[in-house]
Design a protein around this motif. Structure first.
Motif, short mmCIF file in Angstrom:
data_model
loop_
_atom_site.label_atom_id
_atom_site.label_comp_id
_atom_site.label_asym_id
_atom_site.label_seq_id
_atom_site.Cartn_x
_atom_site.Cartn_y
_atom_site.Cartn_z
N ARG A 256 -26.13 -0.26 -31.75
CA ARG A 256 -24.75 -0.77 -31.75
C ARG A 256 -24.44 -1.43 -33.09
O ARG A 256 -25.13 -2.36 -33.52
CB ARG A 256 -24.57 -1.79 -30.63
CG ARG A 256 -23.15 -2.30 -30.46
CD ARG A 256 -23.02 -3.02 -29.13
NE ARG A 256 -23.79 -4.25 -29.11
CZ ARG A 256 -23.28 -5.46 -29.39
NH1 ARG A 256 -22.01 -5.57 -29.70
NH2 ARG A 256 -24.04 -6.52 -29.32
N MET A 257 -23.41 -0.94 -33.77
CA MET A 257 -23.01 -1.53 -35.05
C MET A 257 -22.23 -2.81 -34.78
O MET A 257 -21.29 -2.83 -34.00
CB MET A 257 -22.15 -0.56 -35.86
CG MET A 257 -21.84 -1.07 -37.26
SD MET A 257 -20.99 0.16 -38.29
CE MET A 257 -19.41 0.27 -37.46
N ILE A 258 -22.64 -3.90 -35.42
CA ILE A 258 -21.97 -5.18 -35.22
C ILE A 258 -21.32 -5.70 -36.49
O ILE A 258 -20.65 -6.73 -36.47
CB ILE A 258 -22.95 -6.24 -34.67
CG1 ILE A 258 -24.19 -6.35 -35.58
CG2 ILE A 258 -23.36 -5.91 -33.26
CD1 ILE A 258 -25.19 -7.37 -35.10
N GLY A 259 -21.49 -5.00 -37.58
CA GLY A 259 -20.83 -5.41 -38.82
C GLY A 259 -20.93 -4.30 -39.85
O GLY A 259 -21.95 -3.62 -39.94
N ASP A 260 -19.84 -4.09 -40.60
CA ASP A 260 -19.88 -3.04 -41.61
C ASP A 260 -19.26 -3.51 -42.91
O ASP A 260 -18.44 -4.42 -42.94
CB ASP A 260 -19.18 -1.78 -41.11
CG ASP A 260 -17.73 -2.03 -40.71
OD1 ASP A 260 -17.33 -3.21 -40.68
OD2 ASP A 260 -17.01 -1.06 -40.44
#
Length: 348
Positions: A253-257
């Motif tokens: 799960r991506m939580i910051g980009d």
């Protein structure tokens, strides 16, 4: 002399004698007790860990400043420990001790991307971390993927100093003699060498797209991140886990980009964090299940553009690639990552 007067004088004599005996006994007892305490104190060795260098009128930091600057962000466990009175010592002269030498090398490579690969470093890593996943490529993580992971930490059991005290202590390479004198450390000691290395890393030039800062107090740590990412942020750290084989149990799960602040706990006599904001960075949460059934939510960072890294960085040696492609790694268990929340507009 009347009988009544004689009795009165006799009573006065015995009262005086009783008072004299009582006072003499008390004095003797006090003297013996004092002597015993003095001898016992002389036999107590000086502690290597100094509980505090703080003036009596200055209090250690608490959650109050965190709450005032980040009212909607829970204090992460990795920082809460550093604020608990008595949990860690404020000052620790044993901060240079490390059980796994490879962990120190690995932390240096994770923190500073200009650092060049050394043949002896890879030998040390291979001997201490056989078959371990050190760095991996962007597309390597997917459900069912197996890897051996070691969640290292700084190993420095120290707490924050009050900002007023921390800012009164020098923190620069040209002030190292003063720093060593302050902490009563020998010039040629292992601790002195660690201090030089850690401060030297803080003073290295920034890479392209990087901002960095070494925060010597809780307040300066918060200020650095808030000024760059705003107050509407999440602050995460990897849960501790034993070194073993883990399986990715679900989708990552991506939580910051694009932008994140990463703060690594340094090996230092008191709590200092090496913080840097790096452009083109993605932060992901990876659900892992260990061979023993342990579940870990690991935080990982992917650097999407490594073209500015040293060609001799050990990541390229491990992955057998050249600078440019994305390189990912798990965060240490006492490293903090700050990411802007996506659901609300950031506030400065």
């Amino acid at each position: 002399m009347s009988l009544a007067n004689s009795c009165a004088l006799l009573l006065l004599f015995f009262l005086t004698l009783s008072l004299f005996i009582t006072c003499s006994t008390a004095a003797t007892t006090i003297g013996v007790t004092h002597t015993t305490v003095a001898v016992a104190a002389d036999n107590v060795p000086l502690p290597k860990k100094v509980t505090t260098f703080l003036p009596s009128d200055i209090s250690p930091p608490t959650e109050k400043y965190w709450s005032s600057r980040l009212p909607n962000t829970p204090l992460p466990k990795a920082l809460r420990y550093l604020l608990q009175p008595g949990h860690y010592h404020s000052i620790n002269r044993e901060f240079a001790n490390e059980n796994v030498s490879a962990a120190v090398i690995l932390r240096a490579y994770r923190i500073r991307y200009r650092i060049s690969y050394k043949r002896d470093d890879k030998k040390s890593l291979n001997s201490a971390l056989p078959d371990s996943t050190i760095f991996y490529q962007y597309d390597d993580l997917h459900p069912g993927k197996k890897m051996k992971v070691l969640f290292t930490e700084s190993g420095t059991k120290v707490s924050f100093l009050p900002r007023q005290v921390a800012e009164s202590i020098p923190f620069s390479s040209d002030k190292v003699p003063e720093i060593l004198k302050y902490f009563k450390l020998e010039v040629n000691s292992k601790e002195a060498q660690v201090i030089r290395e850690e401060i030297g890393g803080c003073e290295e030039p920034n890479m392209e797209g990087e901002e960095k800062y070494c925060a010597t107090s809780l307040e300066s740590l918060i200020d650095f991140s808030v000024e760059r990412l705003g107050q509407n942020v999440r602050v995460l750290s990897t849960e501790a886990g034993e070194k073993q084989e883990y399986t990715v149990s679900a989708a990552v799960r991506m939580i910051g980009d694009h932008k994140a602040a990463v703060c690594h706990k340094m090996r230092y006599p008191y709590a200092v964090h090496y913080c840097h904001v790096i452009a083109d960075t993605e932060v992901d949460e990876v659900p892992l299940v260990g061979a023993d059934g342990t579940k870990v939510k690991a935080v990982t960072v992917c650097h999407l553009n490594t073209s500015a890294w040293s060609p001799d960085h050990i990541a390229f040696q491990v992955l057998k690639i050249k600078p440019g492609p994305a390189v990912c790694h798990f965060l240490d268990s006492d490293t903090l990552v700050w990411v802007p929340k996506k659901d609300k507009k950031m506030t400065p």
